[in-house]
Scaffold this motif. Structure first.
Motif, PDB file in Angstrom:
ATOM      1  N   ALA A 102      18.348 -12.564 -12.787  1.00  0.00           N
ATOM      2  CA  ALA A 102      17.264 -11.754 -12.235  1.00  0.00           C
ATOM      3  C   ALA A 102      17.694 -10.297 -12.221  1.00  0.00           C
ATOM      4  CB  ALA A 102      16.909 -12.204 -10.822  1.00  0.00           C
ATOM      5  N   LEU A 103      16.746  -9.418 -12.483  1.00  0.00           N
ATOM      6  CA  LEU A 103      16.945  -7.976 -12.328  1.00  0.00           C
ATOM      7  C   LEU A 103      16.001  -7.503 -11.240  1.00  0.00           C
ATOM      8  CD1 LEU A 103      17.256  -6.787 -16.030  1.00  0.00           C
ATOM      9  CD2 LEU A 103      19.074  -7.132 -14.383  1.00  0.00           C
ATOM     10  N   ILE A 104      16.524  -6.693 -10.334  1.00  0.00           N
ATOM     11  CA  ILE A 104      15.786  -6.266  -9.152  1.00  0.00           C
ATOM     12  C   ILE A 104      15.853  -4.749  -9.079  1.00  0.00           C
ATOM     13  CG2 ILE A 104      15.567  -6.523  -6.652  1.00  0.00           C
ATOM     14  CD1 ILE A 104      17.978  -8.865  -8.196  1.00  0.00           C
ATOM     15  N   LYS A 105      14.700  -4.101  -8.928  1.00  0.00           N
ATOM     16  CA  LYS A 105      14.689  -2.635  -8.850  1.00  0.00           C
ATOM     17  C   LYS A 105      13.738  -2.193  -7.750  1.00  0.00           C
ATOM     18  CE  LYS A 105      13.044  -0.210 -12.367  1.00  0.00           C
ATOM     19  NZ  LYS A 105      12.980   0.552 -13.646  1.00  0.00           N
ATOM     20  N   SER A 106      14.272  -1.427  -6.800  1.00  0.00           N
ATOM     21  CA  SER A 106      13.484  -0.920  -5.679  1.00  0.00           C
ATOM     22  C   SER A 106      13.204   0.566  -5.855  1.00  0.00           C
ATOM     23  CB  SER A 106      14.225  -1.155  -4.360  1.00  0.00           C
ATOM     24  OG  SER A 106      14.382  -2.536  -4.104  1.00  0.00           O
ATOM     25  N   ARG A 121      12.158   5.729   2.475  1.00  0.00           N
ATOM     26  CA  ARG A 121      11.068   4.777   2.647  1.00  0.00           C
ATOM     27  C   ARG A 121      10.934   3.996   1.345  1.00  0.00           C
ATOM     28  NH1 ARG A 121       4.702   5.818   1.765  1.00  0.00           N
ATOM     29  NH2 ARG A 121       4.020   3.654   2.045  1.00  0.00           N
ATOM     30  N   TRP A 122      11.341   2.739   1.376  1.00  0.00           N
ATOM     31  CA  TRP A 122      11.216   1.899   0.190  1.00  0.00           C
ATOM     32  C   TRP A 122       9.784   1.399   0.086  1.00  0.00           C
ATOM     33  CZ3 TRP A 122      14.839   2.701  -3.056  1.00  0.00           C
ATOM     34  CH2 TRP A 122      16.134   3.004  -2.612  1.00  0.00           C
ATOM     35  N   ILE A 123       9.185   1.596  -1.077  1.00  0.00           N
ATOM     36  CA  ILE A 123       7.778   1.262  -1.274  1.00  0.00           C
ATOM     37  C   ILE A 123       7.612  -0.097  -1.944  1.00  0.00           C
ATOM     38  CG2 ILE A 123       5.647   1.938  -2.454  1.00  0.00           C
ATOM     39  CD1 ILE A 123       6.523   4.836  -2.144  1.00  0.00           C
ATOM     40  N   GLU A 124       8.358  -0.306  -3.010  1.00  0.00           N
ATOM     41  CA  GLU A 124       8.187  -1.555  -3.756  1.00  0.00           C
ATOM     42  C   GLU A 124       9.513  -1.999  -4.356  1.00  0.00           C
ATOM     43  OE1 GLU A 124       6.520  -1.668  -7.626  1.00  0.00           O
ATOM     44  OE2 GLU A 124       6.604   0.504  -7.917  1.00  0.00           O
ATOM     45  N   TRP A 142       6.777  -3.464   0.125  1.00  0.00           N
ATOM     46  CA  TRP A 142       7.416  -3.560   1.438  1.00  0.00           C
ATOM     47  C   TRP A 142       6.416  -3.266   2.555  1.00  0.00           C
ATOM     48  CZ3 TRP A 142      12.101  -5.532   2.344  1.00  0.00           C
ATOM     49  CH2 TRP A 142      12.969  -5.654   1.253  1.00  0.00           C
ATOM     50  N   ASN A 143       6.531  -4.027   3.647  1.00  0.00           N
ATOM     51  CA  ASN A 143       5.701  -3.732   4.808  1.00  0.00           C
ATOM     52  C   ASN A 143       6.272  -2.526   5.561  1.00  0.00           C
ATOM     53  OD1 ASN A 143       7.905  -4.783   6.199  1.00  0.00           O
ATOM     54  ND2 ASN A 143       6.894  -6.715   6.719  1.00  0.00           N
ATOM     55  N   GLU A 144       5.550  -2.085   6.581  1.00  0.00           N
ATOM     56  CA  GLU A 144       5.893  -0.827   7.243  1.00  0.00           C
ATOM     57  C   GLU A 144       7.268  -0.857   7.902  1.00  0.00           C
ATOM     58  OE1 GLU A 144       4.502   2.162   7.320  1.00  0.00           O
ATOM     59  OE2 GLU A 144       3.019   1.473   5.870  1.00  0.00           O
ATOM     60  N   ASP A 145       7.640  -1.981   8.503  1.00  0.00           N
ATOM     61  CA  ASP A 145       8.921  -2.008   9.210  1.00  0.00           C
ATOM     62  C   ASP A 145      10.077  -2.455   8.325  1.00  0.00           C
ATOM     63  OD1 ASP A 145       8.584  -4.741   8.960  1.00  0.00           O
ATOM     64  OD2 ASP A 145       8.370  -5.130  11.106  1.00  0.00           O
ATOM     65  N   GLY A 146       9.794  -2.730   7.052  1.00  0.00           N
ATOM     66  CA  GLY A 146      10.860  -3.074   6.127  1.00  0.00           C
ATOM     67  C   GLY A 146      11.428  -4.461   6.306  1.00  0.00           C
ATOM     68  N   SER A 147      10.719  -5.315   7.014  1.00  0.00           N
ATOM     69  CA  SER A 147      11.237  -6.660   7.250  1.00  0.00           C
ATOM     70  C   SER A 147      10.939  -7.613   6.103  1.00  0.00           C
ATOM     71  CB  SER A 147      10.649  -7.230   8.546  1.00  0.00           C
ATOM     72  OG  SER A 147       9.228  -7.286   8.469  1.00  0.00           O
ATOM     73  N   GLU A 148       9.968  -7.263   5.257  1.00  0.00           N
ATOM     74  CA  GLU A 148       9.589  -8.152   4.168  1.00  0.00           C
ATOM     75  C   GLU A 148       8.834  -7.373   3.095  1.00  0.00           C
ATOM     76  OE1 GLU A 148      10.108 -10.609   2.094  1.00  0.00           O
ATOM     77  OE2 GLU A 148       9.980 -12.085   3.735  1.00  0.00           O
ATOM     78  N   ALA A 149       8.970  -7.850   1.860  1.00  0.00           N
ATOM     79  CA  ALA A 149       8.167  -7.339   0.748  1.00  0.00           C
ATOM     80  C   ALA A 149       7.328  -8.498   0.227  1.00  0.00           C
ATOM     81  CB  ALA A 149       9.058  -6.775  -0.352  1.00  0.00           C
ATOM     82  N   LEU A 158      -0.659   3.450  -3.058  1.00  0.00           N
ATOM     83  CA  LEU A 158      -0.129   3.724  -1.730  1.00  0.00           C
ATOM     84  C   LEU A 158       0.195   5.211  -1.607  1.00  0.00           C
ATOM     85  CD1 LEU A 158       2.359   0.726  -1.512  1.00  0.00           C
ATOM     86  CD2 LEU A 158       0.222   0.946  -0.236  1.00  0.00           C
ATOM     87  N   PRO A 159      -0.106   5.821  -0.468  1.00  0.00           N
ATOM     88  CA  PRO A 159       0.246   7.232  -0.301  1.00  0.00           C
ATOM     89  C   PRO A 159       1.755   7.395  -0.147  1.00  0.00           C
ATOM     90  CG  PRO A 159      -0.631   6.346   1.749  1.00  0.00           C
ATOM     91  CD  PRO A 159      -0.796   5.270   0.719  1.00  0.00           C
TER      92      PRO A 159
END
Length: 348
Positions: A102-106, A121-124, A142-149, A158-159
């Motif tokens: 797997a390749l993962i890029k944030s 702020r991680w977006i995706e 990613w959700n606002e608190d960064g607990s899950e994408a 997204l702004p």
């Protein structure tokens, strides 16, 4: 500043991945190989702490010599290879990752690019899974608190806002690509393929050998090709750095087998044909996209070169690349302008 932040993230990822991780559940290989599309990024167990993105065992962080421009977003890149498997070295094209990889890029933005300690702020996070049937591309937001994408197959706008390195506030409507748009860059011969992890773009003098030492890569020739760092004036000539940038940002479409093959403009770093690289090459189609200019690259005359014309506009019907940017890449435009301006004109 972007490169410095990326290097810091990469170093932290390497330290975390190499540290002992007692009691932590391993990456979920069955989820990678399965037929389902997991709703939550956490189901893969690539990270131990959500938005902190501390990598799990066998997940390593890496950087590229010359990365793809994505509206000044900072990125964290990771690769996972199953235990007992190795990536096969290839001199040209992307490395050959085994099934189960797997390749993962944030993607994200620090609040202030002038401050190395500014929170990001991680977006995706985009994931490429190597299944038996081939590569599968999935975008997670990613959700606002960064607990899950959460999986966003339809993509989203997204702004995003930040203070840039010059102290100016920037704001865009950031586009998370939908699953089909992923194919716009990653497809070749109607199949999803990789773009970034080529030996020449990974080779920083030590990274390939490190991957061999860690059991990730089968071999690393001492004479492996190397792509220059596009924005480091001490690393290669002006032409080499300009061509490195064009390779990474354009050649995934502009190659002989890519989606833009019918243009006849081929921008891979190793392309030897100067006309195919655009020099005194006439466009296949005229009109708005060409700016009514005669050549893709007019040596010595950047303002009469279609390539630069399309780089320095944000008109969606003209701009290149077509996907992945809403802003002008000012520093790259300056590089390509200088590259064309200093290009010797052919003898008459």
């Amino acid at each position: 500043m972007i490169r410095a932040l990326a290097a810091l993230f990469g170093w932290l990822a390497l330290v975390s991945a190499s540290a002992a991780q007692p009691g932590r559940a391993p990456v979920a290989l069955d989820v990678i190989l399965g037929d389902t599309l997991p709703r939550n990024l956490s189901e893969f167990r690539f990270f131990s702490d959500g938005i902190g993105q501390t990598p799990n065992a066998r997940v390593i962080g890496y950087e590229l010599n010359t990365p793809l421009f994505s509206d000044y977003a900072v990125k964290q890149r990771f690769a996972f290879v199953p235990e007992g498997q190795t990536v096969r070295y290839t001199e040209e094209g992307v490395l050959d990752f085994p099934v189960g990889s797997a390749l993962i890029k944030s993607f994200g933005y620090p609040a202030d690019f002038r401050d190395p300690g500014s929170p990001v702020r991680w977006i995706e996070t985009r994931v490429l899974l190597r299944r038996e049937s081939g590569w599968v591309a999935l975008p997670y937001i990613w959700n606002e608190d960064g607990s899950e994408a959460v999986l966003a197959r339809a993509g989203r706008r997204l702004p995003a806002s930040w203070i840039d390195a010059q102290g100016e506030t920037q704001a865009i409507s950031y586009r998370v690509p939908n699953q089909n748009q992923c194919k716009g860059c990653h497809a070749r011969h109607d199949e999803i393929t990789l773009i970034g992890p080529q030996a020449r773009n990974l080779n920083d003098g030590s990274r390939l050998a490190q991957w061999v030492d860690w059991g990730f890569l089968d071999r690393a020739p001492v004479d492996a090709p190397r792509l220059p760092v596009w924005d480091d004036e001490s690393d290669g000539s002006l032409a080499e750095r300009a061509r490195a940038y064009l390779d990474v940002n354009c050649a995934h479409c502009h190659n002989r087998d890519g989606p833009a093959s019918n243009s006849g403009l081929f921008l891979q770093y190793q392309e030897a044909d100067t006309v195919a690289r655009g020099i005194l090459k006439r466009p296949v189609a005229a009109g708005r996209g060409s700016g009514n200019l005669a050549f893709d690259i007019a040596p010595g005359d950047p303002d009469r070169s279609i390539l630069l014309f399309r780089m320095q506009t944000d008109d969606p019907g003209i701009a290149m690349p077509e996907l992945g940017r809403a802003l002008l890449h000012r520093e790259a435009i300056a590089l390509i302008r200088r590259y064309i301006a200093e290009m010797p004109q052919p003898a008459s």
